[in-house]
Design an enzyme around this catalytic site. Sequence first.
Site, PDB file in Angstrom:
ATOM      1  N   ASP A  47       4.117  -0.483  -8.830  1.00 34.88           N
ATOM      2  CA  ASP A  47       3.778  -0.296 -10.249  1.00 34.88           C
ATOM      3  C   ASP A  47       4.035   1.134 -10.728  1.00 34.88           C
ATOM      4  O   ASP A  47       3.141   1.792 -11.266  1.00 34.88           O
ATOM      5  CB  ASP A  47       2.314  -0.672 -10.491  1.00 34.88           C
ATOM      6  CG  ASP A  47       1.897  -1.910  -9.733  1.00 34.88           C
ATOM      7  OD1 ASP A  47       2.683  -2.871  -9.695  1.00 34.88           O
ATOM      8  OD2 ASP A  47       0.787  -1.920  -9.168  1.00 34.88           O
ATOM      9  N   GLU A 208       2.247 -10.024 -16.648  1.00 35.94           N
ATOM     10  CA  GLU A 208       1.445  -8.814 -16.472  1.00 35.94           C
ATOM     11  C   GLU A 208       2.394  -7.624 -16.455  1.00 35.94           C
ATOM     12  O   GLU A 208       3.611  -7.774 -16.573  1.00 35.94           O
ATOM     13  CB  GLU A 208       0.611  -8.879 -15.192  1.00 35.94           C
ATOM     14  CG  GLU A 208       1.397  -8.933 -13.909  1.00 35.94           C
ATOM     15  CD  GLU A 208       0.489  -8.948 -12.680  1.00 35.94           C
ATOM     16  OE1 GLU A 208      -0.733  -9.151 -12.839  1.00 35.94           O
ATOM     17  OE2 GLU A 208       1.003  -8.755 -11.564  1.00 35.94           O
TER      18      GLU A 208
END
Length: 337
Positions: A47, A208
């Site tokens: 991420d 997401e």
Amino acid sequence: MKKQSLFSLLLATVLFTGCSSSSHAGEPPAPEKDTYTNPVVRNSLPDPTIIRAKDGSFYLYATEDVRNLPILKSSNLVDWTYIGTAFTNNSRPTFEPDGGLWAPDINYINDQYVLYYSMSVWGGEWTCGVGVAVADKPEGPFTDKGKLFRSNEIDVQNSIDPFYIEDGRKKYLFWGSFRGLYAIELSADGLSVKPDAEKKRIAGTAFEGTYIYKKGDDYYLFASIGSCCEGVNSTYQLVVGRSKSLFGPYVDKAGKDMMENGYTVVIGSNERFVGNGHCSEIVQDNAGNDWLLYHGVDRNAPQGRVLLLSQIGWDANGWPYVDGNSPDNQAAIPVFK
């Protein structure tokens, strides 16, 4: 979602040995490279989020497979040096006492570096939330300013994966996971939710890892679908939709609304890399090329989620793409003077 692995138990100084390509003292500098090889960092950096600081260097932050959020530095998006963590055991956020720090988002707001982060335990979808920390320098130290909200306070299950954007002189935070993607207006300093602000839903339950990029008059909502954290069985893919408004409706190439889980795939899997997704900010080099960092699983060394780099192109209709719809093993290096 951002699951911590056993990889996080290793010391950061051991994890990032060999991360930098710098020469040893007394040795001639290495010749400049024409190409790079994926992964650009072989250690686990899920991420990623990046920023180009005033010193011209890029700083990268990632989910804490290295405890307290790792920080790396680069001049070219390819050669990265580990320089420390955003927090220490004493300064790390505490609003979720047993939680991990996931999916940070770095920004420069009102003359300071502002780091949004998620804090959660795996499966704790009503107790997780989003917080914010600040620093005078990109390498920190960061001072935690506490939570912006928790899932049970803002009534959004699985409130993780924050993304900050300014639009029309207003500041907004986007967040969410497979229970929907949402947005809300922030205060002028970006450190709290604006009083009486109402959240807006912008996408359905397939996504997401929100990242929104404005190009010309269009807004592009990049997000990830599938499973992030099952090693070589991970099905993560990076997808996109497009809108004329920051708050949508975002639609895919076929015109299907992302509220109805429509999407267009930008980066999928190949024989070498799987589970590729949750992208950083887009960076343009001095040659006018656009670049994107993201994580994936290397079948040749499947421990953790490694850092991958791809050039982003734009087709005749303005849609982003990556050649081959998957990571290159080797490609031409970005151009930075």
